[in-house]
Design a protein around this motif. Structure first.
Motif, PDB file in Angstrom:
ATOM      1  N   ALA A 100      15.984   5.123 -59.264  1.00 47.04           N
ATOM      2  CA  ALA A 100      14.931   4.396 -60.337  1.00 47.04           C
ATOM      3  C   ALA A 100      15.935   3.284 -61.226  1.00 47.04           C
ATOM      4  N   TYR A 101      15.357   2.378 -61.396  1.00 45.48           N
ATOM      5  CA  TYR A 101      16.198   1.190 -62.243  1.00 45.48           C
ATOM      6  C   TYR A 101      15.247   0.275 -63.021  1.00 45.48           C
ATOM      7  N   ASP A 102      15.829  -0.278 -64.008  1.00 50.96           N
ATOM      8  CA  ASP A 102      15.233  -1.211 -65.076  1.00 50.96           C
ATOM      9  C   ASP A 102      15.062  -2.438 -64.496  1.00 50.96           C
ATOM     10  N   LYS A 103      13.889  -3.006 -64.068  1.00 45.00           N
ATOM     11  CA  LYS A 103      13.578  -4.105 -63.550  1.00 45.00           C
ATOM     12  C   LYS A 103      13.783  -5.274 -64.368  1.00 45.00           C
ATOM     13  N   ARG A 104      14.076  -5.163 -65.686  1.00 44.72           N
ATOM     14  CA  ARG A 104      14.358  -6.046 -66.621  1.00 44.72           C
ATOM     15  C   ARG A 104      15.669  -6.617 -66.551  1.00 44.72           C
ATOM     16  N   GLU A 105      16.334  -5.623 -65.895  1.00 40.96           N
ATOM     17  CA  GLU A 105      18.043  -5.753 -66.015  1.00 40.96           C
ATOM     18  C   GLU A 105      18.567  -5.987 -64.646  1.00 40.96           C
ATOM     19  N   LEU A 106      17.921  -5.272 -63.650  1.00 43.69           N
ATOM     20  CA  LEU A 106      18.575  -5.235 -62.368  1.00 43.69           C
ATOM     21  C   LEU A 106      17.447  -5.747 -61.277  1.00 43.69           C
ATOM     22  N   GLN A 107      18.051  -6.125 -59.960  1.00 43.54           N
ATOM     23  CA  GLN A 107      17.190  -6.514 -58.960  1.00 43.54           C
ATOM     24  C   GLN A 107      17.601  -5.311 -58.030  1.00 43.54           C
ATOM     25  N   PRO A 108      16.793  -5.151 -57.012  1.00 43.60           N
ATOM     26  CA  PRO A 108      17.353  -4.275 -55.854  1.00 43.60           C
ATOM     27  C   PRO A 108      18.749  -4.722 -55.034  1.00 43.60           C
ATOM     28  N   ASP A 109      18.847  -5.861 -55.191  1.00 41.83           N
ATOM     29  CA  ASP A 109      20.153  -6.371 -54.653  1.00 41.83           C
ATOM     30  C   ASP A 109      21.409  -6.017 -55.397  1.00 41.83           C
ATOM     31  N   ASP A 110      20.938  -5.883 -56.861  1.00 36.61           N
ATOM     32  CA  ASP A 110      22.155  -5.426 -57.554  1.00 36.61           C
ATOM     33  C   ASP A 110      22.539  -3.985 -57.436  1.00 36.61           C
ATOM     34  N   LEU A 111      21.908  -2.981 -56.626  1.00 32.82           N
ATOM     35  CA  LEU A 111      21.881  -1.742 -56.754  1.00 32.82           C
ATOM     36  C   LEU A 111      22.912  -1.381 -55.504  1.00 32.82           C
ATOM     37  N   PRO A 112      23.781  -0.331 -55.477  1.00 29.50           N
ATOM     38  CA  PRO A 112      24.688  -0.024 -54.469  1.00 29.50           C
ATOM     39  C   PRO A 112      24.026   0.367 -53.150  1.00 29.50           C
ATOM     40  N   ALA A 113      24.583   0.037 -52.068  1.00 26.94           N
ATOM     41  CA  ALA A 113      24.153   0.325 -50.603  1.00 26.94           C
ATOM     42  C   ALA A 113      24.099   2.001 -50.475  1.00 26.94           C
ATOM     43  N   SER A 114      24.885   2.687 -51.414  1.00 26.74           N
ATOM     44  CA  SER A 114      24.962   4.109 -50.958  1.00 26.74           C
ATOM     45  C   SER A 114      24.936   4.683 -52.582  1.00 26.74           C
ATOM     46  N   VAL A 115      24.284   5.895 -52.458  1.00 27.78           N
ATOM     47  CA  VAL A 115      24.409   6.570 -53.882  1.00 27.78           C
ATOM     48  C   VAL A 115      25.995   7.018 -54.302  1.00 27.78           C
ATOM     49  N   LEU A 116      26.522   7.123 -53.035  1.00 20.91           N
ATOM     50  CA  LEU A 116      28.158   7.475 -53.285  1.00 20.91           C
ATOM     51  C   LEU A 116      28.891   6.261 -54.416  1.00 20.91           C
TER      52      LEU A 116
ATOM     53  N   ILE B  48      14.786   5.316 -69.039  1.00 22.13           N
ATOM     54  CA  ILE B  48      14.666   3.628 -68.158  1.00 22.13           C
ATOM     55  C   ILE B  48      13.677   2.786 -68.682  1.00 22.13           C
ATOM     56  N   ALA B  49      12.305   3.151 -68.974  1.00 23.04           N
ATOM     57  CA  ALA B  49      11.506   2.421 -69.331  1.00 23.04           C
ATOM     58  C   ALA B  49      11.615   1.926 -70.851  1.00 23.04           C
ATOM     59  N   LYS B  50      12.440   2.726 -71.813  1.00 23.08           N
ATOM     60  CA  LYS B  50      12.884   2.347 -73.061  1.00 23.08           C
ATOM     61  C   LYS B  50      13.788   1.783 -73.078  1.00 23.08           C
ATOM     62  N   GLY B  51      14.844   1.265 -71.861  1.00 24.17           N
ATOM     63  CA  GLY B  51      15.879   0.522 -72.126  1.00 24.17           C
ATOM     64  C   GLY B  51      17.157   1.413 -72.469  1.00 24.17           C
ATOM     65  N   GLU B  52      16.797   2.586 -72.425  1.00 21.70           N
ATOM     66  CA  GLU B  52      18.279   3.495 -72.941  1.00 21.70           C
ATOM     67  C   GLU B  52      19.283   3.617 -71.961  1.00 21.70           C
ATOM     68  N   ILE B  53      18.879   3.472 -70.606  1.00 21.39           N
ATOM     69  CA  ILE B  53      19.692   3.701 -69.298  1.00 21.39           C
ATOM     70  C   ILE B  53      19.360   2.751 -68.270  1.00 21.39           C
ATOM     71  N   ASP B  54      20.324   2.263 -67.510  1.00 22.52           N
ATOM     72  CA  ASP B  54      19.831   1.285 -66.582  1.00 22.52           C
ATOM     73  C   ASP B  54      19.298   1.698 -65.239  1.00 22.52           C
ATOM     74  N   ALA B  55      19.752   2.801 -64.946  1.00 18.99           N
ATOM     75  CA  ALA B  55      19.087   3.428 -63.448  1.00 18.99           C
ATOM     76  C   ALA B  55      19.432   5.009 -63.701  1.00 18.99           C
ATOM     77  N   GLY B  56      18.673   5.682 -62.768  1.00 22.29           N
ATOM     78  CA  GLY B  56      18.739   7.066 -62.805  1.00 22.29           C
ATOM     79  C   GLY B  56      18.349   7.873 -61.188  1.00 22.29           C
ATOM     80  N   LEU B  57      18.679   8.979 -61.032  1.00 20.45           N
ATOM     81  CA  LEU B  57      18.626   9.712 -59.595  1.00 20.45           C
ATOM     82  C   LEU B  57      17.373  10.560 -59.996  1.00 20.45           C
ATOM     83  N   LEU B  58      16.318  10.167 -59.175  1.00 17.95           N
ATOM     84  CA  LEU B  58      15.072  11.363 -59.396  1.00 17.95           C
ATOM     85  C   LEU B  58      14.043  11.082 -58.149  1.00 17.95           C
ATOM     86  N   ASN B  59      12.964  11.755 -58.245  1.00 13.87           N
ATOM     87  CA  ASN B  59      11.913  11.768 -57.144  1.00 13.87           C
ATOM     88  C   ASN B  59      11.178  10.503 -57.100  1.00 13.87           C
ATOM     89  N   HIS B  60      10.756   9.986 -56.247  1.00 14.94           N
ATOM     90  CA  HIS B  60       9.917   8.749 -56.252  1.00 14.94           C
ATOM     91  C   HIS B  60       8.405   8.775 -57.020  1.00 14.94           C
TER      92      HIS B  60
END
Length: 336
Positions: A133-149, A210-222
């Motif tokens: 999950a990611y902050d759409k105000r700060e990131l786009q999908p292309d900004d995120l890594p290809a792997s969680v690793l 993430i919604a509050k802008g405290e963190i940019d992204a996180g690992l969770l269920n959809h």
């Protein structure tokens, strides 16, 4: 260290203080369900079960690892008749201890083989995908890594959240151990800690941070994000990203249910299991909770990426039963 203590150390030590629905405990004829699924999510569905069947149902709510640990300690003396788990791993832990009874073929056959126990001891009730999950105000999908690793890379230092006591996270780590091996999983966990990953209590807390802008992204269920988008509208600031190419970060797991071998209310428990697999219940999971239904013919919410289009890793959910090994690794690395 005894196995039960290892399980309990995975989560806050509340397993023995789980609140029952009545101060005097369940009545003699009541169906007793231990639910690792949140009351806000499944409480209305269990109430519907009571109304439609007339079966009095007492529910104990807590995290799935806590309840699995409690049942293992209680053994054949457990008052529970059914275990409604957030993930396959906790059900597998009970299956490994021979604490679950066999379900009839007519029940198992309602669900594809990928979403049920190979031994016939539990069955999936809904599916969910692990996502970033990611902050759409700060990131786009292309900004995120290809792997969680790749979240151990310097650019993500202090920007990622996880919930290490959560059942779904622990199943994700168990899947990583099965897919990549112990050493690579350990290296990833240590790399995340070195990269200042931020721990949160649960998936909802990560989403809200993430919604509050405290963190940019996180690992969770959809579905935690999908629910919020449905309530808040398309401008909700948190998006869902699923790594491709079979990355472990796109693991598809299930919530599921099993009947204890020692259950006092076997017939009522069976009716509960079958109720969760009716079209009406599957539609509840899909429409109200934004999860993926597991019974063929029931459609998922159209806003979600179709389940068969998720490039998920080739993981057998029956491999997720080694909760003890995952807890040991999380403790060894300092995650817990």
């Amino acid at each position: 260290m005894p196995r039960i203590l290892l399980l309990l150390l995975a989560v806050p030590l509340l397993a023995f203080a789980v609140a029952a629905c009545g101060d005097d405990g369940p009545s003699e004829d009541a169906l007793v369900v231990y639910s690792g699924r949140n009351e806000d999510l499944v409480g209305p569905l269990i109430e519907r079960f009571e109304q439609e069947t007339g079966i009095e149902t007492e529910v104990k709510y807590a995290d799935s690892p806590e309840l699995a640990a409690t049942i293992i300690e209680e053994g054949d003396a457990s008052p529970a008749d059914a275990f409604f788990s957030q993930d396959a791993g906790a059900l597998g832990a009970l299956q490994s201890e021979s604490l679950l009874g066999k379900l009839p073929a007519a029940t198992l056959d309602k669900v594809p083989e990928a979403f049920r126990s190979a031994k016939g001891d539990w069955v999936g009730t809904s599916a969910r995908a692990r996502v970033i999950a990611y902050d759409k105000r700060e990131l786009q999908p292309d900004d995120l890594p290809a792997s969680v690793l790749d979240l151990t890379d310097e650019e993500w230092k202090g920007r990622i959240a996880w919930a290490p006591t959560n059942a779904s996270f622990q199943s994700f780590v168990t899947a990583m151990r099965a897919e990549l091996g112990e050493e690579q999983t350990k290296a990833w966990l240590e790399g995340m800690l070195a990269n200042d990953v931020q721990p949160y209590e649960n998936n909802i807390a990560i989403r809200d941070a993430i919604a509050k802008g405290e963190i940019d992204a996180g690992l969770l269920n959809h579905y935690y994000v999908a629910e919020a988008i449905a309530e808040e509208g398309k401008d909700y600031p948190v998006g869902i990203y699923e790594p491709g190419d079979g990355d472990i970060g796109a693991l598809v797991n299930v919530a599921g249910v099993g009947i204890l071998a020692s259950a006092n209310q076997q017939e009522k428990a069976q009716r509960f299991v079958d109720f969760l697999l009716t079209d009406a219940s599957q539609e509840y999971f899909a429409d109200e909770l934004k999860e993926y239904p597991v019974v063929p013919g029931v459609e998922a919410d159209p806003s979600l990426q179709p389940l068969d289009e998720i490039e998920q890793p080739d993981i057998d959910l029956n491999q997720l039963d080694d909760l003890q090994g995952t807890v040991e690794l999380l403790q060894q690395t300092g995650v817990l």
